[in-house]
Design a protein around this motif. Structure first.
Motif, short mmCIF file in Angstrom:
data_model
loop_
_atom_site.label_atom_id
_atom_site.label_comp_id
_atom_site.label_asym_id
_atom_site.label_seq_id
_atom_site.Cartn_x
_atom_site.Cartn_y
_atom_site.Cartn_z
N ARG A 1 -1.49 82.98 74.07
CA ARG A 1 -0.89 84.29 74.33
C ARG A 1 -1.96 85.36 74.44
NH1 ARG A 1 0.25 88.92 72.03
NH2 ARG A 1 -0.75 88.37 70.05
N LEU A 2 -2.92 85.33 73.51
CA LEU A 2 -4.00 86.31 73.54
C LEU A 2 -4.92 86.09 74.74
CD1 LEU A 2 -4.91 86.27 69.73
CD2 LEU A 2 -3.69 88.08 70.97
N GLU A 3 -5.17 84.83 75.06
CA GLU A 3 -6.06 84.52 76.18
C GLU A 3 -5.49 85.00 77.51
OE1 GLU A 3 -8.03 80.57 78.31
OE2 GLU A 3 -7.18 80.42 76.28
N TYR A 4 -4.19 84.77 77.73
CA TYR A 4 -3.57 85.13 79.01
C TYR A 4 -2.97 86.53 79.00
CZ TYR A 4 -4.13 80.34 80.68
OH TYR A 4 -4.65 79.13 81.09
N GLY A 5 -2.88 87.14 77.82
CA GLY A 5 -2.37 88.50 77.75
C GLY A 5 -0.90 88.64 78.05
N VAL A 6 -0.11 87.67 77.58
CA VAL A 6 1.34 87.73 77.80
C VAL A 6 2.05 87.61 76.46
CG1 VAL A 6 1.21 86.82 80.15
CG2 VAL A 6 1.44 85.23 78.23
N SER A 7 3.37 87.69 76.48
CA SER A 7 4.13 87.62 75.24
C SER A 7 4.20 86.20 74.71
CB SER A 7 5.56 88.15 75.48
OG SER A 7 6.27 87.26 76.33
N ALA A 8 4.52 86.09 73.43
CA ALA A 8 4.68 84.77 72.81
C ALA A 8 5.81 83.99 73.46
CB ALA A 8 4.94 84.93 71.31
N SER A 9 6.91 84.68 73.81
CA SER A 9 8.05 83.99 74.42
C SER A 9 7.68 83.43 75.79
CB SER A 9 9.24 84.93 74.55
OG SER A 9 8.92 86.05 75.36
N THR A 10 6.84 84.16 76.53
CA THR A 10 6.41 83.67 77.85
C THR A 10 5.56 82.41 77.72
OG1 THR A 10 6.45 85.88 78.83
CG2 THR A 10 5.08 84.24 79.92
N ILE A 11 4.62 82.42 76.80
CA ILE A 11 3.77 81.24 76.60
C ILE A 11 4.60 80.05 76.13
CG2 ILE A 11 2.07 80.25 74.99
CD1 ILE A 11 0.79 81.58 77.36
N ARG A 12 5.52 80.27 75.22
CA ARG A 12 6.35 79.17 74.73
C ARG A 12 7.23 78.61 75.85
NH1 ARG A 12 6.72 78.07 69.43
NH2 ARG A 12 8.86 77.33 69.60
N GLU A 13 7.72 79.49 76.69
CA GLU A 13 8.52 79.02 77.84
C GLU A 13 7.68 78.10 78.74
OE1 GLU A 13 10.28 80.84 82.00
OE2 GLU A 13 10.08 82.18 80.27
N ILE A 14 6.44 78.50 78.99
CA ILE A 14 5.56 77.69 79.82
C ILE A 14 5.23 76.36 79.14
CG2 ILE A 14 3.23 77.58 80.80
CD1 ILE A 14 3.46 80.64 81.24
N LEU A 15 4.95 76.40 77.84
CA LEU A 15 4.63 75.18 77.12
C LEU A 15 5.81 74.22 77.08
CD1 LEU A 15 2.56 76.63 74.13
CD2 LEU A 15 1.69 75.32 76.08
N PHE A 16 7.01 74.75 76.91
CA PHE A 16 8.19 73.88 76.93
C PHE A 16 8.40 73.28 78.32
CE2 PHE A 16 9.78 76.03 72.97
CZ PHE A 16 9.90 74.87 72.22
N ARG A 17 8.11 74.06 79.34
CA ARG A 17 8.23 73.51 80.70
C ARG A 17 7.23 72.38 80.91
NH1 ARG A 17 7.10 76.73 86.38
NH2 ARG A 17 7.38 74.92 87.74
#
Length: 238
Positions: A49-65
């Motif tokens: 999240r910190l590396e890409y500068g996005v929200s935690a929910s966005t990163i988790r959505e991508i990881l789940f995908r």
């Protein structure tokens, strides 16, 4: 899919940043398929999240995908981890790639015209250039990344004229899972000399419209990725 970042300024919300979620997804996918992370290494959503500068929910959505594509394991209490390397899975994915690429290549040979032949020749030229550099230079993460992308482009172009979208979509998923299982050995380019030879034979047979020879060379190329379990090799030969 784009993510728009809004900031409140002077009583109004204005767009201050636009992030393409697909770009982040593809970046993480490529990193997971390379040797950047070790098998079973924990993938920390907060760090990403910190590396890409996005929200935690966005990163988790991508990881789940990514987990639905088999490129990340997720377990409650353990979080996200890179899958371990398993000989049986490596063999299953190798067999599946052989089936998909033989079928897709034969259909492309039948359906593909001059435009497809030109694309295949161009994809092979780019891959061959990178493989020759890999043969002559010290391995590096950057070179591995370029090689994985060029090899994907070559194998996708090989089946691109098959006129079967489900086959092509399935092949892409299997390709990335297969490369992930092989990335420990890929990073040292141990098989680059064989690969240069194999890819040349595949493209030559495809351009000559020799369906049986294309299938033979695809099998020769991919069977080298089987774990050393003799019964699996016999199954391929049959």
């Amino acid at each position: 899919m784009e993510l728009w970042i809004y900031t409140r300024k002077g009583g109004m919300f204005v767009i201050t940043e636009k992030i393409d979620i697909i770009d982040i997804y593809e970046s993480l996918r490529d990193r997971l398929v390379s040797a950047e992370f070790s098998p079973q290494q924990r993938i920390r959503a907060e760090d990403l999240r910190l590396e890409y500068g996005v929200s935690a929910s966005t990163i988790r959505e991508i990881l789940f995908r990514l987990s639905t594509q088999g490129l990340i394991d997720f377990q409650e209490q353990r979080g996200f981890r890179k899958p371990e390397q398993i000989a049986e899975l490596q063999n299953e994915l190798t067999h599946f790639r052989i089936l998909l690429e033989c079928e897709g290549a034969v259909l492309s040979v039948r359906n593909g015209g001059i435009a497809w032949e030109a694309k295949l020749s161009a994809a092979h030229y780019a891959l061959s250039h990178i493989e020759k550099r890999a043969k002559d230079h010290q391995p590096s993460p950057e070179l591995l990344f370029l090689w994985v992308r060029a090899e994907l482009d070559f194998h996708q172009t090989l089946i691109d004229a098959c006129r079967n979208e489900v086959l092509k979509q399935t092949h892409e998923t299997v390709f990335f899972r297969h490369r992930q299982q092989l990335n420990t050995q890929d990073r040292d380019f141990h098989k680059v000399s064989q690969n240069i030879h194999h890819h040349k034979k595949i493209v030559d047979a495809a351009l000559e419209k020799d369906e049986e020879l294309v299938k033979q060379h695809i099998k020769e190329h991919l069977v080298q990725n089987l774990a050393k379990i003799e019964i699996q090799h016999d199954a391929i030969e049959r």
